[in-house]
Design a protein around this motif. Structure first.
Motif, PDB file in Angstrom:
ATOM      1  N   VAL A  85       0.849  -1.182   0.000  1.00  0.00           N
ATOM      2  CA  VAL A  85       0.000   0.000   0.000  1.00  0.00           C
ATOM      3  C   VAL A  85       0.890   1.238   0.000  1.00  0.00           C
ATOM      4  O   VAL A  85       1.815   1.350   0.810  1.00  0.00           O
ATOM      5  CB  VAL A  85      -0.949   0.039   1.209  1.00  0.00           C
ATOM      6  N   ALA A 111      -0.667   3.320   8.594  1.00  0.00           N
ATOM      7  CA  ALA A 111       0.442   2.493   8.117  1.00  0.00           C
ATOM      8  C   ALA A 111       0.796   1.410   9.130  1.00  0.00           C
ATOM      9  O   ALA A 111       1.060   0.252   8.755  1.00  0.00           O
ATOM     10  CB  ALA A 111       1.658   3.371   7.836  1.00  0.00           C
ATOM     11  N   VAL A 169       3.885  -1.143   3.675  1.00  0.00           N
ATOM     12  CA  VAL A 169       3.315   0.192   3.470  1.00  0.00           C
ATOM     13  C   VAL A 169       4.460   1.180   3.273  1.00  0.00           C
ATOM     14  O   VAL A 169       5.442   1.161   4.015  1.00  0.00           O
ATOM     15  CB  VAL A 169       2.460   0.631   4.673  1.00  0.00           C
TER      16      VAL A 169
END
Length: 324
Positions: free
Chosen positions: A76, A93, A103
């Motif tokens: 992500v 996160a 992340v």
């Protein structure tokens, strides 16, 4: 809650190792022909108990330089808002990394808290999507974590200008002359738009991104036609009051104009900066304009549910969607 997260982590065959915390480290993507160096933080699954880490006036929870755990991990990427930072959404996160995601969040060059040299210029709206593509390229090809990441499972989280960035990456075409966007002087960008002094290079898109979470996006997208190419699932968040140039009605309009109905959440009693991570006492003292919420809004309580909903969305669309 932590046990449940780990069971899900194991169930999708990411790893059989117990995940306890978010490993944290900083790194830099080298400058290249497409842009300057990118400074970023990465959070990753870690087997060591977390502790508070003080980074300037921000306190994060994690483990510095913890070896990454797992294989075929979803990625992500986080994009901050105007004059924001790579740590502005650290709580989200941390939750994602604790649940088995890698992340990464960057400081967008020349539009971050320590360098606002072009934050009022139209050029940053062109450069931001390219920043994200370069960051994804680095994570998949040159980073030490590349071997742990599944390139078919990439998600994006964007706040404010970061929300705009995600929509462009997913195929949206902005209309910088959109009359629905408030653009008062003396912001340089407003004069540039009125004089039609717009960059001519094409906007960067990235089909590797499979799901978007966007919060209070800055929107130059006022028609269905401008959004017709956005085909990925979208979780859309809007504050009741908006702020920093984001109008609540423009966010709501996206729910009708996106080709597929987004998962839409309106946060009652909230203003724009409620989507930033809850502030440490030091940050609240130095930056009250982004830390203090009006009308009794409880940012800490909100982020518990917000982070859980973001995690659930990415699990469904980056992990469960690929299961038979």
């Amino acid at each position: 809650m932590r046990f449940a997260k780990t069971l899900c982590f194991i169930a999708v065959s990411l790893t059989a190792t117990w995940a306890h915390a978010a490993g944290l480290k900083s790194f830099e993507v080298p400058a290249d022909a497409s842009g300057p160096a990118l400074r970023a933080f990465i959070w990753s699954p870690c087997t060591v108990a977390p502790a508070d880490i003080t980074l300037g006036s921000i306190i994060v929870s994690g483990v510095r330089n913890c070896p990454i755990v797992g294989a075929n991990l979803p990625l992500v990427v986080i994009s901050h808002g105007h004059a924001g930072s790579s740590l502005g959404h650290h709580d989200t996160a941390e939750i994602l990394a604790d649940a088995g995601f890698v992340v990464v969040a960057l400081n967008h060059p020349r539009d971050n808290f320590s360098d606002m040299s072009q934050s009022g210029d139209i050029s940053v709206f062109i450069e931001r999507p390219t920043d994200i593509k370069r960051l994804i390229d680095f994570m998949l090809n040159a980073s030490p974590e590349a071997a742990h990441i599944d390139p078919s499972r990439i998600g994006f989280f964007g706040f404010s200008r970061g929300g705009y960035t995600g929509l462009v990456l997913a195929g949206a075409i902005p209309d910088f002359h959109d009359p629905h966007v408030s653009c008062p002087e003396p912001a340089p960008i407003c004069g540039q738009i009125r004089r039609n002094e717009l960059p001519t290079q094409p906007l960067t898109q990235d089909a590797r991104i499979k799901a978007l979470v966007i919060a209070d996006p800055f929107s130059f997208f006022s028609t269905k036609d401008s959004l017709k190419n956005v085909k990925v699932p979208v979780q859309l968040w809007g504050s009741q009051y908006g702020g920093d140039g984001v109008l609540p009605e423009n966010v709501v309009a996206l729910t009708d104009d996106l080709p597929a109905k987004p998962e839409f959440h309106v946060v009652s009693n909230a203003a724009h900066f409620a989507f930033l991570a809850p502030c440490s006492p030091a940050l609240a003292q130095s930056q009250p304009e982004i830390c203090k919420d009006a009308n009794g809004f409880d940012r800490v309580a909100f982020h518990k549910s917000f982070d859980a909903d973001v995690l659930s969305f990415f699990r469904r669309h980056l992990i469960e969607a690929g299961k038979p």
